[in-house]
Design an enzyme around this catalytic site. Structure first.
Site, short mmCIF file in Angstrom:
data_model
loop_
_atom_site.label_atom_id
_atom_site.label_comp_id
_atom_site.label_asym_id
_atom_site.label_seq_id
_atom_site.Cartn_x
_atom_site.Cartn_y
_atom_site.Cartn_z
N GLU A 111 10.88 4.60 12.10
CA GLU A 111 10.10 3.36 12.17
C GLU A 111 10.58 2.35 11.13
OE1 GLU A 111 6.10 3.23 12.86
OE2 GLU A 111 6.15 4.88 14.30
N CYS A 146 11.10 -3.58 6.17
CA CYS A 146 10.50 -2.39 5.57
C CYS A 146 11.19 -1.17 6.17
CB CYS A 146 9.00 -2.38 5.85
SG CYS A 146 8.17 -0.96 5.13
N CYS A 153 5.98 12.40 6.34
CA CYS A 153 5.94 12.41 4.87
C CYS A 153 5.20 13.65 4.40
CB CYS A 153 5.25 11.16 4.35
SG CYS A 153 5.34 11.03 2.55
N CYS A 157 -1.09 11.51 1.04
CA CYS A 157 -2.03 10.45 0.64
C CYS A 157 -3.12 10.34 1.70
CB CYS A 157 -1.29 9.12 0.47
SG CYS A 157 0.03 9.20 -0.74
N CYS A 160 -3.38 7.33 4.33
CA CYS A 160 -2.14 6.93 5.02
C CYS A 160 -1.99 7.67 6.34
CB CYS A 160 -0.96 7.24 4.10
SG CYS A 160 0.63 6.95 4.89
N CYS A 378 1.02 -1.60 5.97
CA CYS A 378 1.17 -0.57 4.96
C CYS A 378 0.32 0.66 5.28
CB CYS A 378 0.69 -1.18 3.66
SG CYS A 378 1.53 -0.57 2.27
S1 SF4 Z 1 1.53 6.40 1.37
FE1 SF4 Z 1 2.04 7.65 3.18
S2 SF4 Z 1 4.28 7.44 3.43
FE2 SF4 Z 1 3.75 6.74 1.33
S3 SF4 Z 1 3.98 8.59 0.04
FE3 SF4 Z 1 1.82 8.53 0.67
S4 SF4 Z 1 1.75 9.80 2.56
FE4 SF4 Z 1 3.89 9.28 2.18
#
Ligand code: SF4
Length: 397
Positions: A111, A146, A153, A157, A160, A378
């Site tokens: 992406e 971006c 990932c 987080c 996210c 984001c």
């Molecule tokens: S915000 Fe999302 S993409 Fe960025 S490090 Fe945290 S989990 Fe990974």
């Protein structure tokens, strides 16, 4: 990489383990020389190839017009190909932002997001930039791309959407730089002529895929001609990665995805804090030699009732004063995602938080959300292909 204390999830497959064919895009001049050694090419032929790959961004071997036809044919017969990543699907936001799915080295897609007029005010994305003034209607005077560094990932987080995927695999240097090349080609952008910024803030944690990330940065700077001063990399606070980054002669600007003003709150929204706490991150950042006029960015996603109260702003001020290096704060009102249990503060609350930081001498900017309607903002990159109310453009069947 395997999970550690619940912070880093699943096993990472390196791009090198994925089927890649004999692709040339993504290789440095030294690697091209080595890869094509059976042809005994003199250095000027390698330079011509590098120019075709990264300055002209040709898609086929036939496009290398500085090479004689016979050489192009011999290289093609040996199974080599350019291997420039291709955009396979585009989602266009009402605000002009575009989100792309770009074909990776295997069946996975990567992406990437294009933001005409950038993701912010110019002073936040380019420490050497002057303001270009207002853009022409329907045109753009500067743009930000971006870029993703991994598919999925491992850094869990809580706010996210990408985190929901877990880590699928690392991207290769060619897949990282190739996102930029594909988007530059789509928009007819010429680095050097057009103002372009790169932010490594897409899917993934760049410092958990350090070598390909830095190899891609070198290609983008030295071969594609995009100055490192126009690049920013964001990390969730991977301390060994920050320490390696500090040693790199060619490096983008640094942003720390902080999102909390103290460790207990940060642990709840970013469990990786249990591995490296805020003080350890700040200590590592102190080792990064900053250039003239350069500031470290603290990114702060405001989560309603969690980290957006006046006492959090005051703690953040103290934290930045204690850090004692040039810094600024980018505030981002949380971009909602399905089944993510947070709320978005209202614009007045965001403005009040910003004001409290500014009154105490901390430069603070509010980043306006870009492409929320197409899941391009984001924390929203999650390979979303449902398109209501999105505008979807299929590039390839
Ligand atoms: S915000 Fe999302 S993409 Fe960025 S490090 Fe945290 S989990 Fe990974």
């Amino acid at each position: 990489m395997t999970s550690s204390g619940g912070e880093l999830r699943t096993t990472i497959l390196d791009a090198g383990e994925a089927p890649q064919g004999k692709r040339l895009f993504g290789l440095s001049n030294e690697q091209l020389t080595d890869t094509l050694r059976e042809f005994s090419l003199p250095p000027y032929r390698i330079r011509q190839l590098g120019d075709a790959l990264y300055r002209q961004r040709v898609r086929t071997l036939d496009g290398i017009t500085t090479w004689p036809r016979d050489l192009r044919e011999r290289v093609a017969r040996a199974g080599f190909q350019i291997g420039m990543p291709e955009i396979v699907q585009t989602f266009r936001s009402v605000d002009g932002t575009e989100r792309y799915l770009i074909a990776g080295d295997d069946a996975q897609t990567v992406e990437t997001v294009w933001m005409p007029e950038g993701d912010d005010s110019p002073q936040e994305t380019d420490f050497s930039a002057d303001d270009d003034g207002p853009a022409e209607p329907g045109a753009w005077s500067r743009a930000t791309i971006c870029v993703s560094s991994q598919i999925g990932c491992a850094v869990n987080c809580q706010f996210c959407l990408t985190a929901r995927l877990g880590i699928i695999r690392n991207l290769s240097a060619g897949e990282i730089a190739g996102q930029v090349a594909a988007v530059l080609n789509r928009h007819g952008v010429e680095p050097g002529r057009d103002r372009i910024n790169l932010v490594f803030m897409g899917m993934g944690e760049p410092f958990l895929n350090f070598d390909p990330f830095i190899a891609a940065v070198r290609l983008l700077v030295s071969e594609m001609g995009i100055p490192e001063s126009r690049m920013t990399v964001s990390t969730s606070g991977i301390v060994p990665g920050i320490l390696r980054f500090a040693q790199e002669p060619v490096r983008p600007r640094l942003a720390i995805s902080l999102n909390a003003s103290n460790n207990p709150v940060r642990e709840t929204v970013m469990p990786i804090t249990r591995k490296w706490d805020i003080d350890q991150i700040i200590d590592a950042v102190r080792k990064v030699p900053l250039r003239a006029r350069e500031r470290v960015t603290f990114e702060y996603v405001l989560l309603g009732g969690v980290n957006d109260q006046p006492q959090h702003a005051d703690q953040l001020v103290k934290l930045i004063r204690r850090a004692n290096f040039p810094a600024k704060v980018n505030l981002i009102a949380w971009n909602p995602g399905p089944d993510v249990p947070f709320t978005t503060p209202c614009p007045e609350e965001v403005a009040a938080f910003q004001q409290r930081l500014r009154e105490q001498g901390i430069p603070a900017f509010v980043r306006r959300p870009r492409g929320r309607d197409i899941y391009a903002a984001c924390g929203q990159l999650k390979k979303t292909v449902s398109s209501e109310p999105l505008v979807e453009i299929r590039e390839r069947a």
